[in-house]
Design a protein around this motif. Structure first.
Motif, PDB file in Angstrom:
ATOM      1  N   HIS A   8       0.860  -1.164   0.020  1.00 45.27           N
ATOM      2  CA  HIS A   8      -0.082  -0.190   0.081  1.00 45.27           C
ATOM      3  C   HIS A   8       0.706   1.368   0.033  1.00 45.27           C
ATOM      4  O   HIS A   8       0.453   2.415  -0.505  1.00 45.27           O
ATOM      5  CB  HIS A   8      -1.026  -0.076   1.282  1.00 45.27           C
ATOM      6  N   ASP A   9       1.819   1.238   0.576  1.00 44.23           N
ATOM      7  CA  ASP A   9       3.022   2.309   0.478  1.00 44.23           C
ATOM      8  C   ASP A   9       3.426   2.561  -0.804  1.00 44.23           C
ATOM      9  O   ASP A   9       3.286   3.798  -1.483  1.00 44.23           O
ATOM     10  CB  ASP A   9       4.210   1.865   1.324  1.00 44.23           C
ATOM     11  N   PHE A  10       3.701   1.461  -1.739  1.00 42.05           N
ATOM     12  CA  PHE A  10       4.098   1.627  -3.141  1.00 42.05           C
ATOM     13  C   PHE A  10       2.915   2.108  -3.898  1.00 42.05           C
ATOM     14  O   PHE A  10       3.121   3.207  -4.728  1.00 42.05           O
ATOM     15  CB  PHE A  10       4.325   0.200  -3.482  1.00 42.05           C
ATOM     16  N   LYS A  11       1.865   1.683  -3.575  1.00 38.00           N
ATOM     17  CA  LYS A  11       0.642   2.112  -4.409  1.00 38.00           C
ATOM     18  C   LYS A  11       0.613   3.703  -3.991  1.00 38.00           C
ATOM     19  O   LYS A  11      -0.080   4.381  -4.979  1.00 38.00           O
ATOM     20  CB  LYS A  11      -0.600   1.543  -3.981  1.00 38.00           C
ATOM     21  N   ASN A  12       0.849   4.245  -3.173  1.00 37.04           N
ATOM     22  CA  ASN A  12       0.783   5.663  -2.619  1.00 37.04           C
ATOM     23  C   ASN A  12       1.875   6.529  -3.014  1.00 37.04           C
ATOM     24  O   ASN A  12       1.887   7.728  -2.809  1.00 37.04           O
ATOM     25  CB  ASN A  12       0.574   5.586  -1.067  1.00 37.04           C
ATOM     26  N   ARG A  13       3.033   5.873  -3.447  1.00 35.70           N
ATOM     27  CA  ARG A  13       4.282   6.774  -3.708  1.00 35.70           C
ATOM     28  C   ARG A  13       4.252   7.555  -4.913  1.00 35.70           C
ATOM     29  O   ARG A  13       4.972   8.718  -4.914  1.00 35.70           O
ATOM     30  CB  ARG A  13       5.452   5.761  -3.792  1.00 35.70           C
ATOM     31  N   LYS A  68      -1.334  10.846  -1.371  1.00 39.17           N
ATOM     32  CA  LYS A  68      -2.338  11.253  -0.634  1.00 39.17           C
ATOM     33  C   LYS A  68      -2.408  11.620   1.009  1.00 39.17           C
ATOM     34  O   LYS A  68      -1.629  10.681   1.631  1.00 39.17           O
ATOM     35  CB  LYS A  68      -3.569  10.508  -0.946  1.00 39.17           C
ATOM     36  N   PRO A  69      -2.519  12.748   1.331  1.00 36.71           N
ATOM     37  CA  PRO A  69      -2.056  12.755   2.617  1.00 36.71           C
ATOM     38  C   PRO A  69      -2.903  11.805   3.645  1.00 36.71           C
ATOM     39  O   PRO A  69      -4.209  11.503   3.312  1.00 36.71           O
ATOM     40  CB  PRO A  69      -2.865  14.351   3.027  1.00 36.71           C
ATOM     41  N   GLY A  70      -2.120  11.403   4.632  1.00 38.64           N
ATOM     42  CA  GLY A  70      -2.858  10.490   5.714  1.00 38.64           C
ATOM     43  C   GLY A  70      -2.612   8.914   5.342  1.00 38.64           C
ATOM     44  O   GLY A  70      -2.971   8.165   6.183  1.00 38.64           O
ATOM     45  N   VAL A  71      -2.403   8.817   3.915  1.00 34.90           N
ATOM     46  CA  VAL A  71      -2.439   7.262   3.702  1.00 34.90           C
ATOM     47  C   VAL A  71      -1.156   6.575   4.105  1.00 34.90           C
ATOM     48  O   VAL A  71      -1.548   5.347   4.921  1.00 34.90           O
ATOM     49  CB  VAL A  71      -2.446   7.271   2.043  1.00 34.90           C
ATOM     50  N   LEU A  72      -0.084   7.072   4.267  1.00 33.48           N
ATOM     51  CA  LEU A  72       1.102   6.327   4.667  1.00 33.48           C
ATOM     52  C   LEU A  72       0.807   6.246   6.160  1.00 33.48           C
ATOM     53  O   LEU A  72       1.398   5.300   6.848  1.00 33.48           O
ATOM     54  CB  LEU A  72       2.450   7.047   4.424  1.00 33.48           C
ATOM     55  N   ASP A  73       0.260   7.330   7.062  1.00 39.30           N
ATOM     56  CA  ASP A  73       0.321   7.119   8.229  1.00 39.30           C
ATOM     57  C   ASP A  73      -0.635   5.835   8.813  1.00 39.30           C
ATOM     58  O   ASP A  73      -0.416   5.193   9.897  1.00 39.30           O
ATOM     59  CB  ASP A  73      -0.529   8.184   9.040  1.00 39.30           C
ATOM     60  N   ILE A 107       3.851  12.053   6.179  1.00 37.72           N
ATOM     61  CA  ILE A 107       3.298  11.370   7.421  1.00 37.72           C
ATOM     62  C   ILE A 107       3.174  12.680   8.289  1.00 37.72           C
ATOM     63  O   ILE A 107       3.685  13.739   8.319  1.00 37.72           O
ATOM     64  CB  ILE A 107       4.252  10.488   7.899  1.00 37.72           C
ATOM     65  N   ASN A 108       2.094  12.405   9.256  1.00 38.25           N
ATOM     66  CA  ASN A 108       1.870  13.588  10.076  1.00 38.25           C
ATOM     67  C   ASN A 108       2.715  13.255  11.505  1.00 38.25           C
ATOM     68  O   ASN A 108       2.200  13.151  12.763  1.00 38.25           O
ATOM     69  CB  ASN A 108       0.311  13.478  10.642  1.00 38.25           C
ATOM     70  N   ILE A 109       4.075  13.633  11.351  1.00 41.23           N
ATOM     71  CA  ILE A 109       4.773  13.254  12.589  1.00 41.23           C
ATOM     72  C   ILE A 109       5.680  14.721  12.782  1.00 41.23           C
ATOM     73  O   ILE A 109       6.430  15.045  11.726  1.00 41.23           O
ATOM     74  CB  ILE A 109       5.700  12.066  12.531  1.00 41.23           C
TER      75      ILE A 109
END
Length: 376
Positions: free
Chosen positions: A88-93, A97-102, A133-135
């Motif tokens: 899912h990380d690969f699909k988002n790279r 989209k904001p928040g997906v990786l979190d 990521i929201n960190i």
């Protein structure tokens, strides 16, 4: 990576090597080594910083023995979490989209805490470089150091490389500008391919004619070691291929280009796609003497095509299965479905979501909150 402070680089490395041989790298070692470099009033400082003859006599401190990093097997249960998160990380790279990786960080964390070194490495890359990521920065720093301390117990060579990166960007306790070089060289000595390649590059940037021949030999030794690892460094392989290409040792050049491709080095795949097909008599490769092989050329070209379109998959992008697809001559070519392993993973169905029970159990045995993957 590390191109600052080149004029003082040789002095720094020369001072640090005896210390590295004497004890483990740590904060005290870094401080001790850099105190000597920064303080020219000490006897050692005067000699190193002020005497080229002393410098030449100490070149032996730079000597390098090839060690290859050993990667343990990945724990199977933790691997379920890692592969789910990575897919899912690969699909988002490509278009994050904001928040997906979190949503997938807990899976990476729990896998890493259960000895999954690849999850650990991917997680540290995300914490250091991702903007998705929201960190907060301060929390990223602390978490990155936390995971690298875990990595030290599994892959000390890679962990030392990461300490050098963290010092470069100002993570952790304060360090001097050159302290990261101490950790980088130690990582190279312990077997980290990327560190070996980067130390070799730094050595050749030193402006010192008297040591050029020695440094060139050392650089080639480090690059050869880095290129021939089970998980090789692509730049090292490409540089050694170019070296043997210039020397008209084309057979050895082909071997190094092949190794570079395993690390996902795109241009090397393109070169070999042309090496094995040279219908054009004006081709630069018509005199390489490897023998024309259209099928080998086609396979290298297909690999090049995927790599060139998949830069967003770095740093995990690789062709570790290259020898199963297009082994070097005289080996016969096996059957092939036209895809490399990482391509099958990315283009295939999503891995099954790990069960809540598995996530809770793995989190519990590592002392983590199953919802966040962070320590309780």
């Amino acid at each position: 990576m590390k191109n600052k402070h080149i004029p003082s680089l040789l002095s720094t490395i020369l001072v640090s090597m005896p210390l590295l041989a004497a004890c483990d790298v740590g904060r005290e070692l870094a401080r001790s080594a850099m105190d000597i470099v920064r303080n020219p009033q000490t006897d050692v400082g005067k000699q190193v910083l002020g005497s080229s003859s002393y410098k030449r006599s100490k070149l032996k401190n730079l000597e390098f023995t090839c060690v290859k990093e050993q990667f343990p097997s990945l724990p199977q249960e933790a691997d379920q979490l890692y592969r789910y998160a990575l897919y899912h990380d690969f699909k988002n790279r490509w278009l994050p989209k904001p928040g997906v990786l979190d949503r997938y960080l807990p899976y990476y964390r729990i896998a890493a805490a259960n000895g999954h070194w690849q999850a650990n490495l991917t997680l540290q890359e995300i914490l250091l470089k991702s903007k998705d990521i929201n960190i907060e920065t301060r929390e990223r720093r602390g978490e990155g150091i936390y995971w690298n301390e875990k990595l030290m117990k599994i892959l000390p060579a890679s962990a030392h490389y990461w300490w050098s990166l963290y010092i470069d960007v100002g993570y952790g306790p304060k360090h001097g500008a050159d302290d990261s070089l101490i950790y980088l060289r130690k990582a190279a000595d312990l077997g980290n391919a990327k560190a070996q390649s980067e130390v070799a590059e730094l050595l050749m940037k030193i402006q010192d004619d008297s040591s050029h021949t020695f440094r060139l030999g050392l650089t080639n030794k480090m690059r050869t070691c880095a290129a021939n690892q089970d998980r090789p460094d692509g730049m090292a392989g490409r540089m050694m291929a170019a070296t043997f290409d210039n020397a008209k040792d084309y057979g050895t050049a082909v071997n190094f280009y092949h190794q570079a491709i395993k690390a996902g080095e795109t241009s090397s795949a393109y070169v070999l796609s042309r090496v094995f097909t040279f219908n054009d008599p004006q081709s630069d490769f018509s005199n390489w003497g490897v023998g024309e092989d259209q099928e080998r050329s086609r396979r290298y070209y297909q690999i090049n095509n995927f790599l060139s379109k998949s830069g967003h998959l770095k740093p995990e992008l690789n062709v570790h299965d290259l020898d199963e697809i297009v082994p070097l001559p005289p080996a016969k070519l096996p059957s092939w479905d036209g895809k490399i392993a990482i391509q099958r993973f990315v283009e295939g169905p999503a891995p099954a979501k790990p069960s809540d029970e598995l996530v809770r159990r793995l989190a519990q045995q590592a002392g983590l909150d199953p919802n966040t993957g962070l320590p309780k």
